[in-house]
Structures are given as structure tokens and as C-alpha cells.
Design an enzyme around this catalytic site. Structure first.
Site, PDB file in Angstrom:
ATOM      1  N   ASP A   8       7.017  84.700  47.073  1.00  0.00           N
ATOM      2  CA  ASP A   8       8.128  83.970  47.682  1.00  0.00           C
ATOM      3  C   ASP A   8       8.461  84.655  49.001  1.00  0.00           C
ATOM      4  O   ASP A   8       8.648  85.878  49.036  1.00  0.00           O
ATOM      5  CB  ASP A   8       9.348  83.970  46.768  1.00  0.00           C
ATOM      6  CG  ASP A   8       9.163  83.078  45.547  1.00  0.00           C
ATOM      7  OD1 ASP A   8       8.052  82.524  45.384  1.00  0.00           O
ATOM      8  OD2 ASP A   8      10.118  82.938  44.765  1.00  0.00           O
ATOM      9  N   ASP A 129      12.380  71.052  39.897  1.00  0.00           N
ATOM     10  CA  ASP A 129      13.268  72.154  39.540  1.00  0.00           C
ATOM     11  C   ASP A 129      14.479  71.577  38.833  1.00  0.00           C
ATOM     12  O   ASP A 129      15.141  70.677  39.368  1.00  0.00           O
ATOM     13  CB  ASP A 129      13.713  72.918  40.783  1.00  0.00           C
ATOM     14  CG  ASP A 129      12.534  73.457  41.578  1.00  0.00           C
ATOM     15  OD1 ASP A 129      11.480  73.723  40.965  1.00  0.00           O
ATOM     16  OD2 ASP A 129      12.666  73.602  42.805  1.00  0.00           O
TER      17      ASP A 129
END
Length: 268
Positions: A8, A129
Site C-alpha cells: 500500500d 470494500d
């Protein structure tokens, strides 16, 4: 089952968020390419990259880091975060990125997503998500009115064959992943290669995900904290299922993922 160690990116650094909270960020490294090389040395074949700045505000501030990862090669790379236009898709694919992940735009512009799925096929995955069962968008800052499982059904009907599903409550919390959810997805949305993401922190969970037919799993904080050893995990759930070398060079059940990553600059 394939394993995607995760990088990330925020401000060019390797970071992890807890439950998607940008204020609860830990920096694990300054050099994404060095981190990727460590993953390769541990036996990784795949890499999951998220541009956290892009997910939050749509910028390309981590483009240079992603370009360097693609140029370095050695891994099948999927990238998500802030990909909301065809121009951005083309920009990443032209770098040698193997697959682009559409996130928020899949919710806000479903027609666009359906067109991209039709045009690019297996080079597009959708990241779903979910927060308390409902789809979250824009860096997990907003929650929609649609349930995650229902949204996955709509995506499947639109031709989506690869979905990365994250339960935000589990992500980065090191408390385990939502196995019940992935069983439900496997049963209710057949024909889609699901990638489990969020909270995977034990070998037992990986084995259970593999047993239920999950196509892939993303490993993040568990690797950076040392809770899981990537080399052992690869041997446990990925290498065991790989066939002879000729088979591996063709295709795998994970939609869009050739077993030997192709594209630009494969050799390190």
C-alpha cells in the site's frame, strides 16, 4: 490458491492502514521496489498494489513508484486506488501492470464499469470494500446503501469474473478474516474468482479459504508484523496446487492471472 502480498502506497512509502483509517497509518518502508524484491525472494508470484492517495483523492502521486515496480518486474501486478477513467486504466496497463482494479467508480458509475469489463476482460478486477455489510467507497470514507453480496451479484451479471472483497472491519486489525462471508460469496455468487482481503493472520485461515475454493488471498499487515511467513504460506497453499511447468506457464483458475507472470520486464 494464489497469494498476493500487498504494498500500500502513500507518498511513495510502504504503509498499512488499520480498518481503512488514514489517521491510523504505520510506515513499514521507504522503498516499494526493495519490498517487492523481498516478496520475490520468498517465492511470491503476484503483487497487490494500492495507491492510497489515489483512492482518497484521485491523484497520481504514487505513479512513479508503481512505474518502478512494473519496470522491475518479477511479479504479476494488480493495481487499485483512484482508477476511475479509461485513460488511467490505459496508463497503468501501458506500464506493464497486468490488471487494474476498479473500486469506487464501480459503485458511482456502474455503466462505465460494465463497459470496461467488456472492453478489457480479465485485465479488470473489481474491488468491493464492505463496512458492516454495505459497500464503502472513496477510500472507505463513504458507505453506500447497497449490500456487498448484492453488489457482487450485479457485477457478475455484468460480466465481472474477478472480485477482490475486503471486510473493512477486519482489515489491518490482525483479528482474523471473515470466513463466513467468503463461504457465502462462494455459494451465492458462482462463476466469480474471489480474492479474500482483510485480516488474514493465520495459516489455518489460509487453508480454510483454500478449502472453500477461494481463488486468491491478499496478505498485508500479517507479513509486515511477522505474524505470517510468506515463504511458508506460499509453500502451504500456492505451490502445492501448481501442476507441471508447462501447465503453469499457461493459465490458472484465478481469472486473469497466468501462472508465470507475463508482460514487460519479467526478469529481475
Amino acid at each position: 490458491m494464489n497469494l498476493f502480498p500487498a504494498i500500500d502506497l502513500r507518498g511513495g512509502k510502504v504503509v498499512r492502514l488499520t480498518q481503512g483509517d488514514y489517521d491510523r497509518m504505520t510506515v513499514y518502508g521507504e522503498d516499494p521496489c526493495a519490498q517487492a524484491r523481498q516478496f520475490v525472494e520468498a517465492g511470491a508470484r503476484y503483487l497487490h498494489v494500492v495507491d492510497l492517495d489515489g483512492a482518497k483523492d484521485g491523484t497520481l502521486s504514487n505513479y512513479g513508484s508503481i512505474a518502478a515496480l512494473a519496470k522491475q518486474g518479477g511479479l504479476y501486478i494488480e493495481v487499485g486506488g483512484g482508477i476511475r477513467t479509461e485513460e488511467r486504466i490505459e496508463k497503468y496497463l501501458s506500464l506493464g501492470v497486468n490488471r487494474c482494479i476498479l473500486g469506487s467508480v464501480a459503485v458511482t458509475d456502474f455503466d462505465f464499469t460494465a463497459r470496461m469489463l467488456k472492453r478489457y476482460g480479465e485485465r479488470i478486477a473489481v474491488g468491493v470494500d464492505a463496512k458492516d455489510g454495505f459497500v464503502a467507497i472513496h477510500g472507505w470514507k463513504e458507505v453506500s446503501a447497497e449490500k456487498g453480496v448484492d453488489f457482487c451479484r450485479r457485477l457478475a451479471d455484468a460480466g465481472c469474473t474477478a472480485i477482490i472483497y475486503t471486510d473493512i472491519a477486519c482489515d489491518g486489525a490482525m483479528q482474523g478474516t471473515n470466513l463466513v462471508l467468503y463461504r457465502q460469496l462462494a455459494a451465492e455468487v458462482p462463476g466469480v474468482a474471489f480474492t479474500a482481503s482483510g485480516g488474514i493472520s493465520s495459516e489455518a485461515e489460509l487453508l480454510e479459504l483454500k478449502k472453500m475454493g477461494t481463488a486468491a488471498a491478499i496478505l498485508g499487515k500479517s507479513l509486515y508484523t511477522g505474524a505470517l511467513d510468506l515463504k511458508r504460506c506460499v509453500e502451504l497453499v500456492q505451490n502445492e496446487t501448481e501442476g507441471n511447468e508447462n501447465d503453469r506457464k499457461t493459465h490458472h483458475s484465478l481469472s486473469g492471472c497466468p501462472e508465470w507472470p507475463g508482460g514487460q520486464g519479467y526478469e529481475l
